[in-house]
Design an enzyme around this catalytic site. Structure first.
Site, mmCIF file in Angstrom:
data_model
loop_
_atom_site.group_PDB
_atom_site.id
_atom_site.type_symbol
_atom_site.label_atom_id
_atom_site.label_comp_id
_atom_site.label_asym_id
_atom_site.label_seq_id
_atom_site.Cartn_x
_atom_site.Cartn_y
_atom_site.Cartn_z
ATOM 1 N N HIS A 169 0.821 -1.218 0.000
ATOM 2 C CA HIS A 169 0.000 0.000 0.000
ATOM 3 C C HIS A 169 0.858 1.272 0.000
ATOM 4 O O HIS A 169 0.361 2.355 -0.288
ATOM 5 C CB HIS A 169 -0.964 0.013 1.199
ATOM 6 C CG HIS A 169 -0.325 0.280 2.525
ATOM 7 N ND1 HIS A 169 0.014 -0.728 3.405
ATOM 8 C CD2 HIS A 169 0.042 1.432 3.135
ATOM 9 C CE1 HIS A 169 0.534 -0.202 4.505
ATOM 10 N NE2 HIS A 169 0.578 1.099 4.361
ATOM 11 N N ASP A 199 0.009 -7.824 1.918
ATOM 12 C CA ASP A 199 0.295 -6.400 1.728
ATOM 13 C C ASP A 199 1.801 -6.152 1.597
ATOM 14 O O ASP A 199 2.355 -5.246 2.207
ATOM 15 C CB ASP A 199 -0.284 -5.579 2.895
ATOM 16 C CG ASP A 199 -0.216 -4.071 2.621
ATOM 17 O OD1 ASP A 199 -0.157 -3.686 1.437
ATOM 18 O OD2 ASP A 199 -0.182 -3.292 3.594
ATOM 19 N N SER A 278 4.946 2.025 7.927
ATOM 20 C CA SER A 278 4.585 0.882 7.091
ATOM 21 C C SER A 278 5.742 0.433 6.213
ATOM 22 O O SER A 278 6.386 1.249 5.542
ATOM 23 C CB SER A 278 3.390 1.245 6.199
ATOM 24 O OG SER A 278 2.243 1.500 6.982
#
Length: 326
Positions: A169, A199, A278
């Site tokens: 993402h 992800d 992230s």
């Protein structure tokens, strides 16, 4: 030119003396040259080697011979010295040492492309600009012409050729991806693999700095709740930043706020993480990567950390790069 002397290895022998002639009276004839005197004894090679061995033995014996007045250290003396060091020296924390080990392998990842109009994208942009002391809606100075900064995240180098793990993402939908290494070296990167169910994305940097150091990956087979961990990354683009905590759970599931995707078999941890963390590494106190930070629990729309974060185990993450480490 004077010729150097040559030495033979054969032993020196004297020629046999001829029997002296006797005259008719039975007495040897008188000689004008007296017989040479016997040469004095000279030590040979074996004697010289023996002398060296004896000298070395004497030196070694003197070193080990107990000296009068020398104190023998006891365990009590050693304990006292260690305690004095702990009281007078400030030692780095375990998290600081872990972050120092993994820091050369951590990179900043920025994706550029058409500007998103989602609330999440606007919150991230405001956070990045405020952290840099800019107006909330100021454009990025580093964006390529016609593009805007769509997302900032973190990555970790797992192969010294410039193979980087991050979150999907972070780079999804980006037209240009730039990575900044720990020494400040910048390069563009391309996506070479994805694992949407976890992800994860694999990047390949187009250029790499000299002596690039990949991170060491550690199996999570013996990981337990309560184990100390640290998250290293670029929350809101600031960093590299370090936060410490513990593993608070294993084999957790997480569903994104939009409800589009559910992730499973996650490591739950309480080290502070925010947008920008992230894709960064979750490491143990030896600086070994246990997982890739991928999400934080967000009951509200504020996207702030409330004490629960999730990481994809490194076994799953490395398999995304086609090289399971265990």
């Amino acid at each position: 030119m004077r010729r150097p002397a040559l030495y033979s290895r054969s032993p020196r022998t004297l020629p046999e003396a001829a029997e002296p002639a006797v005259d008719e009276a039975g007495a040897p004839p008188a000689s004008s040259n007296p017989a040479p005197a016997k040469a004095p004894w000279q030590p040979g090679r074996r004697s010289f080697a023996l002398l060296i061995v004896l000298s070395a033995a004497l030196v070694a014996g003197a070193a080990w011979w107990p000296h009068p007045g020398a104190k023998t250290l006891t365990q009590k003396d050693i304990d006292a010295a260690v305690l004095r060091t702990l009281q007078t020296q400030t030692l780095p924390s375990p998290a600081a040492k872990a972050a120092e080990i993994v820091r050369p392998s951590v990179v900043r990842v920025v994706g550029y492309g058409p500007e998103k109009a989602t609330p999440e994208a606007k919150v991230q942009k405001r956070g990045r600009n405020l952290a840099k002391g800019k107006p909330p809606e100021a454009p990025s100075d580093e964006a390529p012409p016609g593009q805007v900064e769509r997302g900032v995240g973190t990555g970790v180098v797992i192969v010294d050729k410039g193979v980087i793990l991050t979150n999907l993402h972070v780079v999804a939908g980006s037209e240009t991806i730039k990575v900044t290494f720990s020494d400040g070296f910048e390069a563009t990167a391309t996506i070479t693999g994805v694992q949407p169910e976890n992800d994860l994305a694999v990047l390949q940097a187009q250029k790499i700095p000299d002596d690039l150091i990949p991170a060491v990956m550690r199996s999570t087979a013996d990981l337990q709740p309560g184990d100390q961990v640290a998250a290293v990354g670029f929350p809101f683009g600031i960093g590299p930043s370090v936060s410490a905590g513990v593993v608070s759970g294993l084999k957790r599931s997480f569903r994104s706020p939009e409800g589009k995707q559910e992730l499973g078999n996650l490591i739950q941890f309480d080290a502070a993480a925010n947008p920008g963390n992230s894709g960064g590494p979750l490491v143990n106190m030896d600086g070994e990567v246990l997982g890739i930070v991928t999400a934080i629990l967000n009951p509200t729309q504020q996207r702030t950390f409330i004490g629960i974060g999730f990481a994809v185990p490194i076994e799953n993450a490395a398999s995304a790069a086609g090289s399971p480490p265990f």
